[in-house]
Scaffold this motif. Sequence first.
Motif, PDB file in Angstrom:
ATOM      1  N   HIS A 195      -2.116   2.246  10.598  1.00 30.22           N
ATOM      2  CA  HIS A 195      -1.071   2.100  11.609  1.00 30.22           C
ATOM      3  C   HIS A 195      -1.363   2.946  12.838  1.00 30.22           C
ATOM      4  CE1 HIS A 195       3.136   3.096  13.163  1.00 30.22           C
ATOM      5  NE2 HIS A 195       2.931   1.836  13.472  1.00 30.22           N
ATOM      6  N   GLU A 196      -1.855   4.148  12.635  1.00 37.06           N
ATOM      7  CA  GLU A 196      -2.071   5.057  13.758  1.00 37.06           C
ATOM      8  C   GLU A 196      -3.295   4.682  14.585  1.00 37.06           C
ATOM      9  OE1 GLU A 196      -2.270   8.813  11.771  1.00 37.06           O
ATOM     10  OE2 GLU A 196      -0.112   9.177  11.949  1.00 37.06           O
ATOM     11  N   HIS A 197      -4.293   4.082  13.986  1.00 35.68           N
ATOM     12  CA  HIS A 197      -5.581   3.919  14.659  1.00 35.68           C
ATOM     13  C   HIS A 197      -6.067   2.477  14.757  1.00 35.68           C
ATOM     14  CE1 HIS A 197      -5.973   8.231  14.864  1.00 35.68           C
ATOM     15  NE2 HIS A 197      -5.749   8.318  13.565  1.00 35.68           N
ATOM     16  N   HIS A 198      -5.270   1.520  14.331  1.00 31.39           N
ATOM     17  CA  HIS A 198      -5.644   0.108  14.451  1.00 31.39           C
ATOM     18  C   HIS A 198      -4.479  -0.647  15.062  1.00 31.39           C
ATOM     19  CE1 HIS A 198      -9.298   0.364  11.880  1.00 31.39           C
ATOM     20  NE2 HIS A 198      -8.640   1.403  11.407  1.00 31.39           N
ATOM     21  N   HIS A 199      -4.763  -1.760  15.657  1.00 31.11           N
ATOM     22  CA  HIS A 199      -3.704  -2.582  16.255  1.00 31.11           C
ATOM     23  C   HIS A 199      -3.077  -3.436  15.159  1.00 31.11           C
ATOM     24  CE1 HIS A 199      -4.231  -1.511  20.467  1.00 31.11           C
ATOM     25  NE2 HIS A 199      -5.520  -1.487  20.220  1.00 31.11           N
ATOM     26  N   ILE A 200      -2.349  -2.775  14.273  1.00 30.34           N
ATOM     27  CA  ILE A 200      -1.717  -3.449  13.142  1.00 30.34           C
ATOM     28  C   ILE A 200      -0.242  -3.093  13.126  1.00 30.34           C
ATOM     29  CG2 ILE A 200      -1.678  -3.756  10.637  1.00 30.34           C
ATOM     30  CD1 ILE A 200      -4.588  -2.899  10.579  1.00 30.34           C
ATOM     31  N   THR A 201       0.566  -4.085  12.840  1.00 29.47           N
ATOM     32  CA  THR A 201       2.000  -3.920  12.700  1.00 29.47           C
ATOM     33  C   THR A 201       2.361  -4.059  11.228  1.00 29.47           C
ATOM     34  OG1 THR A 201       2.312  -4.867  14.902  1.00 29.47           O
ATOM     35  CG2 THR A 201       4.237  -4.836  13.451  1.00 29.47           C
ATOM     36  N   PHE A 202       3.289  -3.232  10.756  1.00 27.89           N
ATOM     37  CA  PHE A 202       3.659  -3.214   9.341  1.00 27.89           C
ATOM     38  C   PHE A 202       5.137  -3.496   9.150  1.00 27.89           C
ATOM     39  CE2 PHE A 202      -0.179  -0.728   9.364  1.00 27.89           C
ATOM     40  CZ  PHE A 202      -0.759  -0.911   8.117  1.00 27.89           C
ATOM     41  N   ILE A 203       5.423  -4.285   8.137  1.00 30.55           N
ATOM     42  CA  ILE A 203       6.777  -4.378   7.597  1.00 30.55           C
ATOM     43  C   ILE A 203       6.651  -4.113   6.105  1.00 30.55           C
ATOM     44  CG2 ILE A 203       8.835  -5.790   7.264  1.00 30.55           C
ATOM     45  CD1 ILE A 203       7.921  -7.536   9.584  1.00 30.55           C
ATOM     46  N   MET A 204       7.357  -3.098   5.606  1.00 28.81           N
ATOM     47  CA  MET A 204       7.182  -2.746   4.204  1.00 28.81           C
ATOM     48  C   MET A 204       8.498  -2.411   3.537  1.00 28.81           C
ATOM     49  SD  MET A 204       4.562  -0.076   2.372  1.00 28.81           S
ATOM     50  CE  MET A 204       5.337   1.445   2.867  1.00 28.81           C
ATOM     51  N   VAL A 205       8.682  -2.990   2.358  1.00 28.13           N
ATOM     52  CA  VAL A 205       9.737  -2.586   1.437  1.00 28.13           C
ATOM     53  C   VAL A 205       9.097  -1.655   0.418  1.00 28.13           C
ATOM     54  CG1 VAL A 205      11.331  -3.355  -0.365  1.00 28.13           C
ATOM     55  CG2 VAL A 205      11.042  -4.716   1.717  1.00 28.13           C
ATOM     56  N   SER A 206       9.723  -0.511   0.185  1.00 31.38           N
ATOM     57  CA  SER A 206       9.181   0.432  -0.784  1.00 31.38           C
ATOM     58  C   SER A 206      10.311   1.085  -1.562  1.00 31.38           C
ATOM     59  CB  SER A 206       8.336   1.509  -0.102  1.00 31.38           C
ATOM     60  OG  SER A 206       7.888   2.479  -1.045  1.00 31.38           O
ATOM     61  N   HIS A 207      10.079   1.288  -2.858  1.00 30.23           N
ATOM     62  CA  HIS A 207      11.044   2.005  -3.684  1.00 30.23           C
ATOM     63  C   HIS A 207      10.875   3.515  -3.556  1.00 30.23           C
ATOM     64  CE1 HIS A 207       7.408   2.124  -6.077  1.00 30.23           C
ATOM     65  NE2 HIS A 207       7.942   3.068  -6.822  1.00 30.23           N
TER      66      HIS A 207
END
Length: 260
Positions: A195-207
Amino acid sequence: MDTNARSGCHQQIVTIDDIFFSYENKTVIDGLSFSVLERDFVGLVGSNGAGKTTLLKMIVGLLKPTRGEIRLFGEPVGSFRDWERIGYVPQKNALNPLFPATVREVVTSGLFNKKSMFRRLTAAQRSKCDDALYAMRIEDLADRRIGQLSGGQQQRVFLARALVNNPELLILDEPTVGIDAETQGAFFRMIRHMHEHHHITFIMVSHDMDMLQSYIGSEPKQRRGGLSFYVKHTHAPENCGETDLVHSMHQLRETVEVLT
């Protein structure tokens, strides 16, 4: 929340516009609007039955909203075709244990879209698959049937599948369930780097709220119904010299000596 105020000049990767979803006459999502911007990391939190997995399935086109619209990269989901731009890891219980595919076939399927799924693999595609298998420490399982694996092994296969095509958007539905605590920590470090160093977007569900909030903060940007959206945006001063995810995935392998 005023999503326009947050967007500025950043591209909207996912646009959720006043969506409703009902199941068996029960309203699960009621009038939700939200925008996910380029290089956002969105943590989606809610109690069981709040609609987290339902929302993710609507974003990737597996379910249709009762009302409203979802757009991916500005295109309505119904007409969106560039699915190779998106990596998706469903919950592990989404797998049919009788599905007759090998680990290699599952990982390789992440490289295909409807236009290319019957084409012969190129050398570059085979190399991508080998890298993903190696990075997730599942190269020795490549010829095993997916239904023969443990829950943790299956999750590593789906992580490899999601990462194999160097996606612009990663959607992760509780990706570390069934994986030991040490590997969970290594996984979070890997995606934080991505996330910090690539042009990537995240959507995450986590417990694992402690792990998630240690990165994205403890105050949600928006609440709607039973859903809370935690958002961290990054503009890292330096991007990696590498433009693919291979070296990031190799960091995961190097960090964890034994995966269970």
